[in-house]
Scaffold this motif. Structure first.
Motif, PDB file in Angstrom:
ATOM      1  N   GLN A  37      25.008  43.653  67.796  1.00 41.94           N
ATOM      2  CA  GLN A  37      25.839  44.745  67.318  1.00 41.94           C
ATOM      3  C   GLN A  37      26.245  45.623  68.491  1.00 41.94           C
ATOM      4  O   GLN A  37      25.394  46.281  69.105  1.00 41.94           O
ATOM      5  CB  GLN A  37      25.117  45.590  66.267  1.00 41.94           C
ATOM      6  CG  GLN A  37      25.995  46.689  65.673  1.00 41.94           C
ATOM      7  CD  GLN A  37      25.276  47.512  64.617  1.00 41.94           C
ATOM      8  OE1 GLN A  37      24.072  47.716  64.675  1.00 41.94           O
ATOM      9  NE2 GLN A  37      26.011  47.993  63.621  1.00 41.94           N
ATOM     10  N   GLY A  42      30.449  46.078  63.689  1.00 39.70           N
ATOM     11  CA  GLY A  42      29.599  45.316  62.783  1.00 39.70           C
ATOM     12  C   GLY A  42      28.750  44.306  63.531  1.00 39.70           C
ATOM     13  O   GLY A  42      28.894  44.122  64.733  1.00 39.70           O
TER      14      GLY A  42
ATOM     15  N   PHE B  91      28.110  48.602  55.503  1.00 41.02           N
ATOM     16  CA  PHE B  91      28.701  47.335  55.923  1.00 41.02           C
ATOM     17  C   PHE B  91      28.881  46.413  54.726  1.00 41.02           C
ATOM     18  O   PHE B  91      28.032  46.347  53.830  1.00 41.02           O
ATOM     19  CB  PHE B  91      27.805  46.619  56.944  1.00 41.02           C
ATOM     20  CG  PHE B  91      27.792  47.260  58.300  1.00 41.02           C
ATOM     21  CD1 PHE B  91      26.713  48.031  58.702  1.00 41.02           C
ATOM     22  CD2 PHE B  91      28.853  47.071  59.177  1.00 41.02           C
ATOM     23  CE1 PHE B  91      26.682  48.614  59.956  1.00 41.02           C
ATOM     24  CE2 PHE B  91      28.833  47.661  60.441  1.00 41.02           C
ATOM     25  CZ  PHE B  91      27.750  48.429  60.817  1.00 41.02           C
ATOM     26  N   ALA B  93      29.524  42.278  54.083  1.00 39.26           N
ATOM     27  CA  ALA B  93      29.389  40.992  54.763  1.00 39.26           C
ATOM     28  C   ALA B  93      29.656  39.883  53.762  1.00 39.26           C
ATOM     29  O   ALA B  93      29.422  40.046  52.557  1.00 39.26           O
ATOM     30  CB  ALA B  93      27.989  40.840  55.366  1.00 39.26           C
ATOM     31  N   PHE B 105      30.187  40.002  59.188  1.00 41.77           N
ATOM     32  CA  PHE B 105      30.191  41.422  58.865  1.00 41.77           C
ATOM     33  C   PHE B 105      31.547  42.055  59.147  1.00 41.77           C
ATOM     34  O   PHE B 105      32.244  41.687  60.107  1.00 41.77           O
ATOM     35  CB  PHE B 105      29.147  42.170  59.696  1.00 41.77           C
ATOM     36  CG  PHE B 105      27.745  42.032  59.187  1.00 41.77           C
ATOM     37  CD1 PHE B 105      27.012  40.886  59.429  1.00 41.77           C
ATOM     38  CD2 PHE B 105      27.149  43.048  58.445  1.00 41.77           C
ATOM     39  CE1 PHE B 105      25.708  40.746  58.954  1.00 41.77           C
ATOM     40  CE2 PHE B 105      25.855  42.932  57.970  1.00 41.77           C
ATOM     41  CZ  PHE B 105      25.134  41.775  58.215  1.00 41.77           C
ATOM     42  N   SER B 107      33.528  45.790  60.074  1.00 46.26           N
ATOM     43  CA  SER B 107      33.260  46.798  61.109  1.00 46.26           C
ATOM     44  C   SER B 107      32.563  48.033  60.562  1.00 46.26           C
ATOM     45  O   SER B 107      32.163  48.905  61.323  1.00 46.26           O
ATOM     46  CB  SER B 107      34.567  47.211  61.788  1.00 46.26           C
ATOM     47  OG  SER B 107      35.116  46.118  62.500  1.00 46.26           O
ATOM     48  N   GLY B 108      32.434  48.107  59.242  1.00 46.04           N
ATOM     49  CA  GLY B 108      31.674  49.201  58.647  1.00 46.04           C
ATOM     50  C   GLY B 108      32.502  50.428  58.328  1.00 46.04           C
ATOM     51  O   GLY B 108      33.602  50.628  58.852  1.00 46.04           O
TER      52      GLY B 108
END
Lengths: 111, 114
Positions: A37, A42, B91, B93, B105, B107-108
């Protein structure tokens, strides 16, 4: 609850050196995965090792698994500044679908 | 492939407001996960969908949290009402199968509840 626990929590090395991170887990697993990370991003999958495998390579990455000790290690050879990131191990156990992550090792590679 | 797409990237809201986080999984993936990441607790699984059906929501902290997946290409995570302790990175996924192998995932969403 955390299944995998990484060690060390933080690691600082010079560019070109090797970096080794360790992961210990509590219960038997089907597979163990390592993710990276970058700050503010992410997680990115790096490598997966199954419970019946002992070692795997991918480019500059080498992963070992010792099921008798319930531990794994991730070796990054010839580190680069771009390897600076947090590295997480994650495990899958039994019939579960749930990937359980450790809290990560923060790697800093100094140019 | 565009990867897993989450929106918004950042959300700042006041306590008590409703927050909706969005996720578009990778096309063809049939498993979708929502995780929450904090310094104290690390990455926690909130909910898992398989073929658009919620399979396990035991990680959802309380009734203020809800998640939906109306079709294979879209999921939402809603917090109503939001509280400061909900501040975290969320997040999404996805992968194909039952989630046992490589996860992809997004990028949040960085959520701050004031």
């Amino acid at each position: 609850s955390q299944q995998g626990e990484e060690d060390p929590q933080a690691l600082s090395i010079q560019e070109g050196e090797n970096a080794t991170m360790n992961c210990s887990y509590k219960t038997s697993i089907n597979n163990l995965q390592w993710y990276r990370q970058n700050s503010g991003r992410g997680l990115v999958h790096l490598i997966l090792i199954r419970s019946n495998e002992r070692e795997k390579h991918s480019g500059r990455l080498r992963v070992t698994l010792d099921t008798s000790k319930k531990s794994s290690s991730l070796l990054i050879t010839a580190s680069r500044a771009a390897d600076t990131a947090s590295y997480f191990c994650a495990t899958i156990s039994g019939g579960s679908y749930q990937l359980t992550f450790g809290k990560g090792t923060k790697l800093s590679v100094i140019p | 492939d565009a990867g897993v797409i989450q929106s918004p990237r950042h959300e700042v809201t006041e306590m008590g407001q409703e927050v909706t986080l969005r996720c578009k999984p990778i096309s063809g993936h049939n498993s979708l996960f929502w995780y929450r990441q904090t310094m104290m607790r690390g990455l926690e699984l909130l909910i898992y969908f398989n073929n658009n059906v919620p399979i396990d929501d035991s990680g959802m902290p309380e009734d203020r949290f809800s998640a939906k997946m109306p079709n294979a290409s879209f999921s939402t995570l809603k917090i109503q009402p939001s509280e400061p302790r909900d501040s975290a990175v969320y997040f999404c996924a996805s992968n194909y199968g039952q989630g046992r192998e490589k996860l992809f995932f997004g990028s949040g969403t960085q959520l701050s509840v004031l």
